[in-house]
Design a protein around this motif. Structure first.
Motif, mmCIF file in Angstrom:
data_model
loop_
_atom_site.group_PDB
_atom_site.id
_atom_site.type_symbol
_atom_site.label_atom_id
_atom_site.label_comp_id
_atom_site.label_asym_id
_atom_site.label_seq_id
_atom_site.Cartn_x
_atom_site.Cartn_y
_atom_site.Cartn_z
ATOM 1 N N GLU A 133 0.843 -1.188 0.000
ATOM 2 C CA GLU A 133 0.000 0.000 0.000
ATOM 3 C C GLU A 133 0.887 1.250 0.000
ATOM 4 O OE1 GLU A 133 -0.210 -2.577 2.136
ATOM 5 O OE2 GLU A 133 -2.007 -3.522 1.325
ATOM 6 N N PRO A 134 0.721 2.130 -0.987
ATOM 7 C CA PRO A 134 1.609 3.293 -1.072
ATOM 8 C C PRO A 134 1.316 4.393 -0.062
ATOM 9 C CG PRO A 134 0.035 3.326 -2.878
ATOM 10 C CD PRO A 134 -0.168 2.027 -2.156
ATOM 11 N N TYR A 135 0.081 4.455 0.463
ATOM 12 C CA TYR A 135 -0.279 5.526 1.382
ATOM 13 C C TYR A 135 -0.937 4.978 2.641
ATOM 14 C CZ TYR A 135 0.592 8.864 -2.349
ATOM 15 O OH TYR A 135 1.195 9.613 -3.317
ATOM 16 N N VAL A 136 -0.803 5.758 3.711
ATOM 17 C CA VAL A 136 -1.524 5.514 4.959
ATOM 18 C C VAL A 136 -2.327 6.770 5.244
ATOM 19 C CG1 VAL A 136 0.480 6.223 6.348
ATOM 20 C CG2 VAL A 136 -1.376 4.908 7.416
ATOM 21 N N THR A 137 -3.570 6.579 5.670
ATOM 22 C CA THR A 137 -4.461 7.681 5.975
ATOM 23 C C THR A 137 -4.999 7.514 7.391
ATOM 24 O OG1 THR A 137 -6.477 8.860 5.272
ATOM 25 C CG2 THR A 137 -6.413 6.488 4.869
ATOM 26 N N LEU A 138 -5.345 8.616 8.004
ATOM 27 C CA LEU A 138 -5.935 8.594 9.343
ATOM 28 C C LEU A 138 -6.871 9.777 9.483
ATOM 29 C CD1 LEU A 138 -4.456 11.029 11.140
ATOM 30 C CD2 LEU A 138 -2.601 9.379 11.161
ATOM 31 N N MET A 139 -7.702 9.712 10.512
ATOM 32 C CA MET A 139 -8.576 10.832 10.848
ATOM 33 C C MET A 139 -8.245 11.265 12.257
ATOM 34 S SD MET A 139 -12.244 9.643 9.328
ATOM 35 C CE MET A 139 -12.382 9.033 7.645
ATOM 36 N N VAL A 140 -8.177 12.576 12.475
ATOM 37 C CA VAL A 140 -7.835 13.113 13.788
ATOM 38 C C VAL A 140 -8.789 14.248 14.130
ATOM 39 C CG1 VAL A 140 -6.105 14.705 12.837
ATOM 40 C CG2 VAL A 140 -5.943 13.987 15.229
ATOM 41 N N ASN A 141 -9.158 14.308 15.396
ATOM 42 C CA ASN A 141 -9.957 15.421 15.879
ATOM 43 C C ASN A 141 -9.019 16.627 15.973
ATOM 44 O OD1 ASN A 141 -11.375 17.329 17.362
ATOM 45 N ND2 ASN A 141 -12.320 15.813 18.704
ATOM 46 N N PRO A 142 -9.238 17.664 15.177
ATOM 47 C CA PRO A 142 -8.306 18.797 15.187
ATOM 48 C C PRO A 142 -8.245 19.516 16.533
ATOM 49 C CG PRO A 142 -10.265 19.335 13.909
ATOM 50 C CD PRO A 142 -10.358 17.877 14.265
ATOM 51 N N ALA A 143 -9.237 19.296 17.400
ATOM 52 C CA ALA A 143 -9.235 19.925 18.715
ATOM 53 C C ALA A 143 -8.515 19.076 19.770
ATOM 54 C CB ALA A 143 -10.672 20.183 19.176
ATOM 55 N N ALA A 144 -8.193 17.835 19.439
ATOM 56 C CA ALA A 144 -7.578 16.933 20.422
ATOM 57 C C ALA A 144 -6.265 17.519 20.923
ATOM 58 C CB ALA A 144 -7.349 15.558 19.814
ATOM 59 N N ASP A 146 -5.729 20.364 22.132
ATOM 60 C CA ASP A 146 -5.575 21.733 21.616
ATOM 61 C C ASP A 146 -4.772 21.758 20.322
ATOM 62 O OD1 ASP A 146 -7.085 22.893 23.664
ATOM 63 O OD2 ASP A 146 -5.332 23.032 24.972
ATOM 64 N N GLY A 147 -4.966 20.749 19.480
ATOM 65 C CA GLY A 147 -4.282 20.685 18.190
ATOM 66 C C GLY A 147 -2.952 19.954 18.228
ATOM 67 N N LYS A 148 -2.498 19.562 19.413
ATOM 68 C CA LYS A 148 -1.196 18.897 19.536
ATOM 69 C C LYS A 148 -1.150 17.565 18.796
ATOM 70 C CE LYS A 148 -0.039 20.898 24.007
ATOM 71 N NZ LYS A 148 0.124 20.626 25.435
ATOM 72 N N VAL A 149 -2.263 16.829 18.815
ATOM 73 C CA VAL A 149 -2.266 15.510 18.167
ATOM 74 C C VAL A 149 -2.100 15.676 16.655
ATOM 75 C CG1 VAL A 149 -3.562 13.379 17.789
ATOM 76 C CG2 VAL A 149 -3.625 14.502 20.036
ATOM 77 N N GLN A 150 -2.828 16.603 16.058
ATOM 78 C CA GLN A 150 -2.684 16.832 14.623
ATOM 79 C C GLN A 150 -1.272 17.309 14.293
ATOM 80 O OE1 GLN A 150 -5.893 18.773 12.568
ATOM 81 N NE2 GLN A 150 -4.559 19.429 10.901
ATOM 82 N N ARG A 151 -0.716 18.183 15.112
ATOM 83 C CA ARG A 151 0.654 18.645 14.868
ATOM 84 C C ARG A 151 1.662 17.505 15.001
ATOM 85 N NH1 ARG A 151 -1.464 22.960 17.702
ATOM 86 N NH2 ARG A 151 -0.344 22.463 19.631
ATOM 87 N N LEU A 152 1.405 16.571 15.905
ATOM 88 C CA LEU A 152 2.278 15.407 16.019
ATOM 89 C C LEU A 152 2.250 14.615 14.722
ATOM 90 C CD1 LEU A 152 4.087 13.493 17.716
ATOM 91 C CD2 LEU A 152 1.968 12.318 18.383
ATOM 92 N N TYR A 153 1.058 14.354 14.192
ATOM 93 C CA TYR A 153 0.960 13.624 12.920
ATOM 94 C C TYR A 153 1.646 14.392 11.794
ATOM 95 C CZ TYR A 153 -2.296 10.320 15.075
ATOM 96 O OH TYR A 153 -2.860 9.366 15.873
ATOM 97 N N GLU A 154 1.518 15.701 11.788
ATOM 98 C CA GLU A 154 2.215 16.503 10.773
ATOM 99 C C GLU A 154 3.724 16.322 10.897
ATOM 100 O OE1 GLU A 154 0.508 20.330 11.625
ATOM 101 O OE2 GLU A 154 -1.240 19.952 10.338
ATOM 102 N N SER A 155 4.218 16.238 12.122
ATOM 103 C CA SER A 155 5.663 16.047 12.310
ATOM 104 C C SER A 155 6.115 14.666 11.839
ATOM 105 C CB SER A 155 6.057 16.270 13.776
ATOM 106 O OG SER A 155 5.703 15.165 14.588
ATOM 107 N N TRP A 156 5.170 13.735 11.711
ATOM 108 C CA TRP A 156 5.466 12.394 11.194
ATOM 109 C C TRP A 156 5.303 12.330 9.676
ATOM 110 C CZ3 TRP A 156 2.373 8.800 15.022
ATOM 111 C CH2 TRP A 156 2.940 8.896 16.300
#
Length: 187
Positions: A133-144, A146-156
């Motif tokens: 599989e060439p891609y991995v996708t996920l869904m994240v609550n942007p408020a989780a 205070d946005g830290k979880v989404q920023r963590l995924y961005e750093s990955w």
């Protein structure tokens, strides 16, 4: 986390041997949200049972030296007809959905093991199980967090491709994607 305490990762392709540990970790990780219908344990177990019957389902659990289950990551393979993609707005680019992708459905780590690299190890270990599989996708609550979880995924290496509301009880989630391990040249 006790200083110097290591974790061991175990991968399972079937739910039965991992189910009780998954539910226990989930209940602890989401403790502050369990009063909300979408996060309640019965809603999670319904999703877990459904997800575990999907093609290519796998889970990685992290265990502390004392045997306590401290984290998990699970996902499965989705194709262009999967309801995952049908709920994303705007419709994702065809390059993301023309081939099967990995959907990272859940990732959770108990508080004492957060900020120790455990989440990243779980993530990477799970993705190592998917070689076609060439891609991995996920869904994240942007408020989780205070946005830290989404920023963590961005750093990955993840980036946003849209939003989704998987159920009426669910918040609107940010849909993110990135190449699977070893495929950093895709974009």
């Amino acid at each position: 986390m006790t200083t110097g305490q290591a974790i061991t990762l175990r991968c399972f392709g079937q739910l039965a041997p991992a189910r009780d540990d998954l539910i226990a970790i989930y209940s602890d990780v989401r403790a502050e949200l369990l009063h909300l219908p979408n996060y309640a344990v019965p809603a999670f177990t319904e999703r877990l049972d459904r997800h575990a019957n999907a093609p290519g389902w796998a889970v990685v659990l992290a265990y502390a030296d004392d045997g306590e289950a401290v984290g998990y990551a699970y996902g499965n393979v989705i194709d262009s007809d999967d309801r995952w993609w049908k709920r994303v707005a705007p419709t994702p680019a065809s390059k993301y959905i023309d081939r099967p992708a990995v959907a990272l459905k859940e990732l959770g780590v108990r508080v004492p093991w957060r900020k120790t690299g455990t989440a990243r190890r779980l993530h990477d270990s799970l993705l190592a199980a998917y070689v076609n599989e060439p891609y991995v996708t996920l869904m994240v609550n942007p408020a989780a967090g205070d946005g830290k979880v989404q920023r963590l995924y961005e750093s990955w290496g993840y980036w946003s491709i849209g939003t989704s509301q998987p159920s009426p009880e669910s918040p609107v989630l940010t849909v993110m994607i990135r190449p699977t391990l070893g495929r950093s040249s895709l974009a």
